[in-house]
Scaffold this active site. Sequence first.
Site, mmCIF file in Angstrom:
data_model
loop_
_atom_site.group_PDB
_atom_site.id
_atom_site.type_symbol
_atom_site.label_atom_id
_atom_site.label_comp_id
_atom_site.label_asym_id
_atom_site.label_seq_id
_atom_site.Cartn_x
_atom_site.Cartn_y
_atom_site.Cartn_z
ATOM 1 C CD GLU A 11 62.537 -37.668 13.827
ATOM 2 O OE1 GLU A 11 63.365 -36.782 13.530
ATOM 3 O OE2 GLU A 11 61.311 -37.490 13.757
ATOM 4 C CE1 TYR A 33 63.306 -33.159 16.550
ATOM 5 C CE2 TYR A 33 64.773 -34.688 15.423
ATOM 6 C CZ TYR A 33 63.544 -34.050 15.524
ATOM 7 O OH TYR A 33 62.572 -34.320 14.606
ATOM 8 C CG ASP A 54 62.183 -30.055 13.531
ATOM 9 O OD1 ASP A 54 61.527 -29.048 13.921
ATOM 10 O OD2 ASP A 54 61.798 -30.787 12.607
ATOM 11 C CB CYS A 91 55.528 -21.438 10.120
ATOM 12 S SG CYS A 91 56.224 -20.035 11.015
ATOM 13 C CB CYS A 98 50.467 -15.275 8.137
ATOM 14 S SG CYS A 98 52.218 -15.052 8.511
ATOM 15 C CB CYS A 134 49.290 -19.874 10.332
ATOM 16 S SG CYS A 134 49.981 -20.376 11.920
ATOM 17 C CB CYS A 152 51.847 -15.526 15.170
ATOM 18 S SG CYS A 152 53.506 -15.393 14.469
#
Length: 338
Positions: free
Chosen positions: A41, A121, A139, A191, A198, A201, A207
């Site tokens: 991270e 975060y 994030d 995304c 899409c 997804c 959405c």
Amino acid sequence: MPVDAFARELLDWYDAYARTLPWRGPPGTPPPDPYRVWLSEVMLQQTTVAAVAPHFERFVTRWPTVADLAAAPDADVMQAWAGLGYYARARNLLACARVVAASGWPRDEAGLRELPGVGAYTAAAIASIAFGQVAVVVDGNVERVMARLFAVETPIPAARPLLRAHAATLAPAHRPGDYAQALMDLGATVCTPRNPRCDACPVSLWCAARTTGDPARYPIRAAKIPRPIRHGTAFRLEVDGHILLVRRPPRGLLGGMRALPSTEWSTEPSDWHAAAPVAVDWRPVPGEVRHVFTHFELRLRVMTATLPARPAVPGEWWPVETLGAAGLPTLFAKALRG
């Protein structure tokens, strides 16, 4: 939005399509070593997965545990960090490793936030992925997913508190670490910023941006403010196949890194002669090196000279043929190539 159904669809998709990354375990397996989660991270802050993966592998091979990293000399870690940029992260990395090696890992977000270099975060990511706690992990990828799910019209960065609030409403108690990584993967692979897929997804049913017919419009971003420009001069001094390198001051940009001798960086081009390591016949290298930092763009002029013998100046003389092993930050590697 049906929270349970949303999480179920997303986790089913993650089980089938999770990215294979060197710091992760497969979906549904016990949480990974917090050292690997934390290290990845920190490396991933403002850096791509593709750039981080080989650095991560080298770090954990050289320093397999947080105790090994804590015991490493500062200069070795700074050299190994070269190429990842944002070198304050490397200094905080060592400071954090030494705290953890002495006291162990805090197991909640509040405790993790107390560690050097660990922000909101990163603390949430470690708590969720390494310790299985419910945490709101947001994030850039997750921001984009939330902005589209809820068709948020407020521009980023002002929208960030709202995007985090939306993410908090969806966080499940079941498999929180996998869920956090699933959202990241969704933003990274489906995304995407441009041309979101899409049709692939797993949560497109909910959405709001998709129903507008223009999901790529989100997240809306405020107009960029031009970065200020700073100027400086670097000196490439060669003697018998060796280049003079110096250590930058421990604090500030590129702190503690090897570098070419250089002037201060200022808002206007200035006379460089007083900052030259020796008074010789310096010749300008054609063009200039341009390098973008977070808050400004640097335009670096490079002066070069060759001498028959080493002058008595501070620094170290590094063989030209092994400069790649000197751990130079990208800016000075570009200056040498120029």
